[in-house]
Write an enzyme that holds these catalytic residues in place. Structure first.
Site, PDB file in Angstrom:
ATOM      1  N   HIS A 122      46.381  28.303  17.154  1.00  0.00           N
ATOM      2  CA  HIS A 122      47.716  27.678  17.278  1.00  0.00           C
ATOM      3  C   HIS A 122      47.816  26.332  16.560  1.00  0.00           C
ATOM      4  O   HIS A 122      48.916  25.806  16.405  1.00  0.00           O
ATOM      5  CB  HIS A 122      48.075  27.468  18.751  1.00  0.00           C
ATOM      6  CG  HIS A 122      48.227  28.733  19.526  1.00  0.00           C
ATOM      7  ND1 HIS A 122      49.050  29.764  19.104  1.00  0.00           N
ATOM      8  CD2 HIS A 122      47.650  29.161  20.688  1.00  0.00           C
ATOM      9  CE1 HIS A 122      48.968  30.755  19.990  1.00  0.00           C
ATOM     10  NE2 HIS A 122      48.126  30.421  20.946  1.00  0.00           N
ATOM     11  N   ASP A 159      43.981  38.163  19.205  1.00  0.00           N
ATOM     12  CA  ASP A 159      44.361  37.393  20.396  1.00  0.00           C
ATOM     13  C   ASP A 159      45.768  37.830  20.825  1.00  0.00           C
ATOM     14  O   ASP A 159      46.594  38.177  19.976  1.00  0.00           O
ATOM     15  CB  ASP A 159      44.343  35.900  20.043  1.00  0.00           C
ATOM     16  CG  ASP A 159      44.527  34.991  21.251  1.00  0.00           C
ATOM     17  OD1 ASP A 159      43.529  34.443  21.732  1.00  0.00           O
ATOM     18  OD2 ASP A 159      45.691  34.828  21.698  1.00  0.00           O
ATOM     19  N   HIS A 161      48.170  36.167  21.750  1.00  0.00           N
ATOM     20  CA  HIS A 161      49.199  35.246  21.257  1.00  0.00           C
ATOM     21  C   HIS A 161      49.208  35.247  19.723  1.00  0.00           C
ATOM     22  O   HIS A 161      48.160  35.392  19.093  1.00  0.00           O
ATOM     23  CB  HIS A 161      48.912  33.827  21.766  1.00  0.00           C
ATOM     24  CG  HIS A 161      48.841  33.729  23.262  1.00  0.00           C
ATOM     25  ND1 HIS A 161      47.641  33.739  23.936  1.00  0.00           N
ATOM     26  CD2 HIS A 161      49.818  33.650  24.187  1.00  0.00           C
ATOM     27  CE1 HIS A 161      47.879  33.664  25.246  1.00  0.00           C
ATOM     28  NE2 HIS A 161      49.192  33.611  25.426  1.00  0.00           N
ATOM     29  N   ASP A 246      42.176  37.686  25.409  1.00  0.00           N
ATOM     30  CA  ASP A 246      43.270  37.687  26.389  1.00  0.00           C
ATOM     31  C   ASP A 246      44.168  38.927  26.346  1.00  0.00           C
ATOM     32  O   ASP A 246      45.024  39.061  27.225  1.00  0.00           O
ATOM     33  CB  ASP A 246      44.087  36.378  26.321  1.00  0.00           C
ATOM     34  CG  ASP A 246      44.371  35.900  24.917  1.00  0.00           C
ATOM     35  OD1 ASP A 246      44.156  36.676  23.970  1.00  0.00           O
ATOM     36  OD2 ASP A 246      44.816  34.745  24.765  1.00  0.00           O
TER      37      ASP A 246
HETATM   38 ZN    ZN Z   1      45.647  33.679  23.264  1.00  0.00          ZN
END
Ligand code: ZN
Length: 339
Positions: A122, A159, A161, A246
């Protein structure tokens, strides 16, 4: 040749505070022998320098994170608090990836797994966010390009996200192909199907936005029918994996249904791509994953694949529901890639 791992107690020195999901124990559960194998060798991490970090990040961002060293409390945003040793730990995370990439490039290890934290995907050029300070994988890819002279690096980010930071760093750059499977809409809000890169980088960003609840069958179909064909056509010289755990069915944040065997299958496909076109050069880098046991078992499953162990049988899963989304990806990316 052995598989290299980067795993070091010092990765526990970044402390975002009690109750934060990205906690030091994520590394702690890996330190008790979970990743020890006869055919695995440790690669010693080094701290990334300012010159390394600014391959990707602005000078101002590097200095802003550096200034938090020694401060007991600081937060870049509500999700991203840091502690007095977070800066040095973040340098060691990025530098651990660089040390492992250098070892693979030197031929001292075959491939590898970097169990580092804080995570990175991120982190934007000029901004820490989403538990991430420096973008470990992006710095790694930029290092391979700038210092090892590679022309094509594939980054696959599984991931749960979307890796907004990584996508943005390379959005206009065909020298890095960024492929992400992620829950959408979801944090951080980016990663729509039609984000495909721009300028010379058009077609070198591939987003597979999934609804919650997808599991092994959907991920396997995505790898077989979209990711593997694109990856082989791109013919990367190095394969990097943003390995967040995740999407695991037990993860408290992700809402997906992937099993350890599902992660092993994804890793196996990418290792296969690396073996066919990249001399086997493949490194997985830990991103998220907030159930300690799921993260440990999934990391172990991916490491086993890097070591050439047989693929585990996935648990029974319902048939894939990914077809409409994958058809849409193929329609859009068909302007750039053949399926
Ligand atoms: Zn994540």
């Amino acid at each position: 040749m052995k598989t290299g791992i980067v795993l070091d107690q010092r990765y526990m020195n970044h402390d975002p505070g009690a109750r934060h999901p990205e906690r030091p124990e994520r590394i702690g559960v890996l330190l008790d022998g979970a990743l020890e194998r006869a055919n695995v060798t440790h690669v010693e991490p080094r701290p990334a320098s300012g010159d390394d970090i600014t391959l990707v990040h602005g000078e101002g961002h590097f200095e802003q994170v550096a200034r938090t060293q020694g401060l007991p409390h600081f937060a870049f945003d509500a999700d991203t608090p840091v502690s007095s040793r977070s800066f040095e730990t973040a340098c060691l995370a990025a530098g651990g990836v660089l040390a492992l990439l250098d070892a693979v490039m030197a031929g001292t290890v075959r491939n590898g797994f970097a169990a580092v934290r804080p995570p990175g995907h991120h982190a934007e050029r000029d901004r820490a966010m989403g538990f991430c300070l420096f973008n470990n994988v992006a710095i790694g890819a930029a290092h391979l390009r700038a210092r090892h002279g590679l022309e094509r690096v594939l980054i696959v980010d599984w991931d749960v996200h979307h890796g907004n930071g990584t996508q943005h760093v390379f959005a206009r750059d065909p020298g890095a192909l960024y492929v992400s499977l992620h829950r959408y809409p979801f944090y951080p809000g980016t990663g729509a199907l039609d984000e495909i890169g721009s300028g010379d980088g058009a077609g070198f960003t591939v987003n597979l936005p999934f609804p919650g609840g997808f599991g092994d069958a959907e991920y396997a179909e995505a790898f077989a029918t979209v990711i593997e064909p694109i990856a082989l056509a791109y013919a990367p010289e190095f394969v990097l994996i943003s390995a967040g755990f995740d999407p695991h069915r037990r993860d408290p944040l992700g809402g997906m249904e992937v099993s350890e065997a599902g992660f092993a299958a994804m890793a196996r496909t990418l290792i296969g791509v690396a073996e066919r076109v990249a001399g086997g050069r493949c490194v997985a880098v830990l991103e998220g994953g907030y159930d300690l046991r799921a993260t440990r078992d999934s990391a172990r499953a991916v490491l086993d694949q890097l070591c050439g162990e047989p693929q585990p049988t996935p648990p029974p899963s319902p048939p894939s529901h990914a077809r409409p989304i994958l058809d849409a990806v193929r329609r859009l990316q068909g302007a750039f890639w053949k399926f």
